[in-house]
Design an enzyme around this catalytic site. Sequence first.
Site, mmCIF file in Angstrom:
data_model
loop_
_atom_site.group_PDB
_atom_site.id
_atom_site.type_symbol
_atom_site.label_atom_id
_atom_site.label_comp_id
_atom_site.label_asym_id
_atom_site.label_seq_id
_atom_site.Cartn_x
_atom_site.Cartn_y
_atom_site.Cartn_z
ATOM 1 N N HIS A 180 33.065 -6.310 -11.493
ATOM 2 C CA HIS A 180 34.258 -5.527 -11.855
ATOM 3 C C HIS A 180 34.188 -5.080 -13.317
ATOM 4 O O HIS A 180 34.617 -3.979 -13.661
ATOM 5 C CB HIS A 180 35.529 -6.340 -11.653
ATOM 6 C CG HIS A 180 35.968 -6.466 -10.217
ATOM 7 N ND1 HIS A 180 35.999 -5.401 -9.355
ATOM 8 C CD2 HIS A 180 36.428 -7.535 -9.511
ATOM 9 C CE1 HIS A 180 36.449 -5.811 -8.169
ATOM 10 N NE2 HIS A 180 36.705 -7.101 -8.240
ATOM 11 N N CYS A 182 28.230 -8.456 0.925
ATOM 12 C CA CYS A 182 27.979 -7.997 -0.450
ATOM 13 C C CYS A 182 28.798 -8.815 -1.451
ATOM 14 O O CYS A 182 29.937 -9.195 -1.164
ATOM 15 C CB CYS A 182 28.360 -6.520 -0.554
ATOM 16 S SG CYS A 182 28.265 -5.853 -2.226
ATOM 17 N N HIS A 208 30.804 -11.455 -8.808
ATOM 18 C CA HIS A 208 31.825 -10.498 -8.342
ATOM 19 C C HIS A 208 32.706 -10.055 -9.522
ATOM 20 O O HIS A 208 32.919 -8.849 -9.726
ATOM 21 C CB HIS A 208 32.676 -11.187 -7.265
ATOM 22 C CG HIS A 208 33.787 -10.359 -6.716
ATOM 23 N ND1 HIS A 208 33.715 -9.733 -5.497
ATOM 24 C CD2 HIS A 208 35.015 -10.053 -7.207
ATOM 25 C CE1 HIS A 208 34.843 -9.074 -5.270
ATOM 26 N NE2 HIS A 208 35.663 -9.253 -6.302
ATOM 27 N N GLU A 209 33.189 -11.020 -10.301
ATOM 28 C CA GLU A 209 34.082 -10.661 -11.419
ATOM 29 C C GLU A 209 33.318 -9.869 -12.479
ATOM 30 O O GLU A 209 33.850 -8.906 -13.046
ATOM 31 C CB GLU A 209 34.743 -11.906 -12.022
ATOM 32 C CG GLU A 209 35.592 -12.733 -11.053
ATOM 33 C CD GLU A 209 36.647 -11.947 -10.273
ATOM 34 O OE1 GLU A 209 37.015 -10.830 -10.680
ATOM 35 O OE2 GLU A 209 37.083 -12.453 -9.213
ATOM 36 N N CYS A 212 26.103 -0.936 -3.918
ATOM 37 C CA CYS A 212 26.642 -1.553 -5.143
ATOM 38 C C CYS A 212 25.527 -1.781 -6.162
ATOM 39 O O CYS A 212 25.723 -1.620 -7.366
ATOM 40 C CB CYS A 212 27.363 -2.856 -4.819
ATOM 41 S SG CYS A 212 28.911 -2.591 -3.913
ATOM 42 N N CYS A 229 24.951 -5.265 -2.109
ATOM 43 C CA CYS A 229 24.418 -4.358 -1.091
ATOM 44 C C CYS A 229 23.679 -3.213 -1.812
ATOM 45 O O CYS A 229 23.769 -3.079 -3.045
ATOM 46 C CB CYS A 229 25.538 -3.821 -0.199
ATOM 47 S SG CYS A 229 26.598 -2.621 -1.016
ATOM 48 N N HIS A 275 35.762 -3.022 -4.950
ATOM 49 C CA HIS A 275 35.529 -3.833 -3.758
ATOM 50 C C HIS A 275 34.729 -3.053 -2.723
ATOM 51 O O HIS A 275 34.862 -1.842 -2.586
ATOM 52 C CB HIS A 275 36.862 -4.324 -3.184
ATOM 53 C CG HIS A 275 37.447 -5.428 -4.021
ATOM 54 N ND1 HIS A 275 38.783 -5.656 -4.141
ATOM 55 C CD2 HIS A 275 36.833 -6.360 -4.792
ATOM 56 C CE1 HIS A 275 38.974 -6.689 -4.949
ATOM 57 N NE2 HIS A 275 37.805 -7.126 -5.375
ATOM 58 N N CYS A 276 33.899 -3.788 -2.010
ATOM 59 C CA CYS A 276 32.952 -3.210 -1.059
ATOM 60 C C CYS A 276 33.339 -3.692 0.328
ATOM 61 O O CYS A 276 33.818 -4.810 0.506
ATOM 62 C CB CYS A 276 31.559 -3.711 -1.433
ATOM 63 S SG CYS A 276 30.261 -3.156 -0.328
HETATM 64 ZN ZN LIG Z 1 37.394 -8.378 -6.824
HETATM 65 ZN ZN LIG Z 2 28.538 -3.599 -1.819
#
Ligand SMILES: [Zn+2]
Ligand SMILES: [Zn+2]
Length: 178
Positions: free
Chosen positions: A135, A147, A131-132, A169, A166, A141-142
């Site tokens: 970014h 996701c 996740h990081e 993304c 997903c 953000h989704c």
């Molecule tokens: Zn985040």
């Molecule tokens: Zn997503």
Amino acid sequence: MHIKVFWDPQSPEGLQLPVARMLSQILALPVDVEPSPFLLRGFDHGRNQYNAQTILDSLQDVYTRQVGTDLPILLVMPHDLFIPGLDFVFGLARRRINAGVVSTARLTNGYYGREHSDDDVMDRLVKEGAHEVGHLFGLEHCSDPECIMFMPQTLDDLDRKKKDLCIGCRARLQAVLD
Ligand SMILES: [Zn+2]
Ligand SMILES: [Zn+2]
């Protein structure tokens, strides 16, 4: 392009290689992992937590300026993190310096009084780390709760996510990498 993971010596032992391998699968990029050389700054005695913003400031000073890399870097550390205005964060990324940080503190079952499982820690760390790094590649953000780029507020939110992006993304990441 590859991703550098720095593993704080006090972070859970023995999980480095499987975590790097799983991160690499999700992001479809090579991932190296090595012991973190960073002295951690930003400890707040009153809160018994580290300020994630201060940690990122020091990553910028120590790493991006001195070593002069532009590779995305992710620091894995064991201490609980906060940012001003929030009780805690699982992690934080700053795209401008291409660096992110993730804490394992709230990713262990022990924190919630449950029985320890390395698999659970690795799963969560991989989701939070990817996740990081997402970014750092400009992903936002989704709204899809499964996701990687969904923003988890709780451990249950994190556990509900899949170790995958997903379709939307995934396409955005691919467009950045192409
Ligand atoms: Zn985040
Ligand atoms: Zn997503």
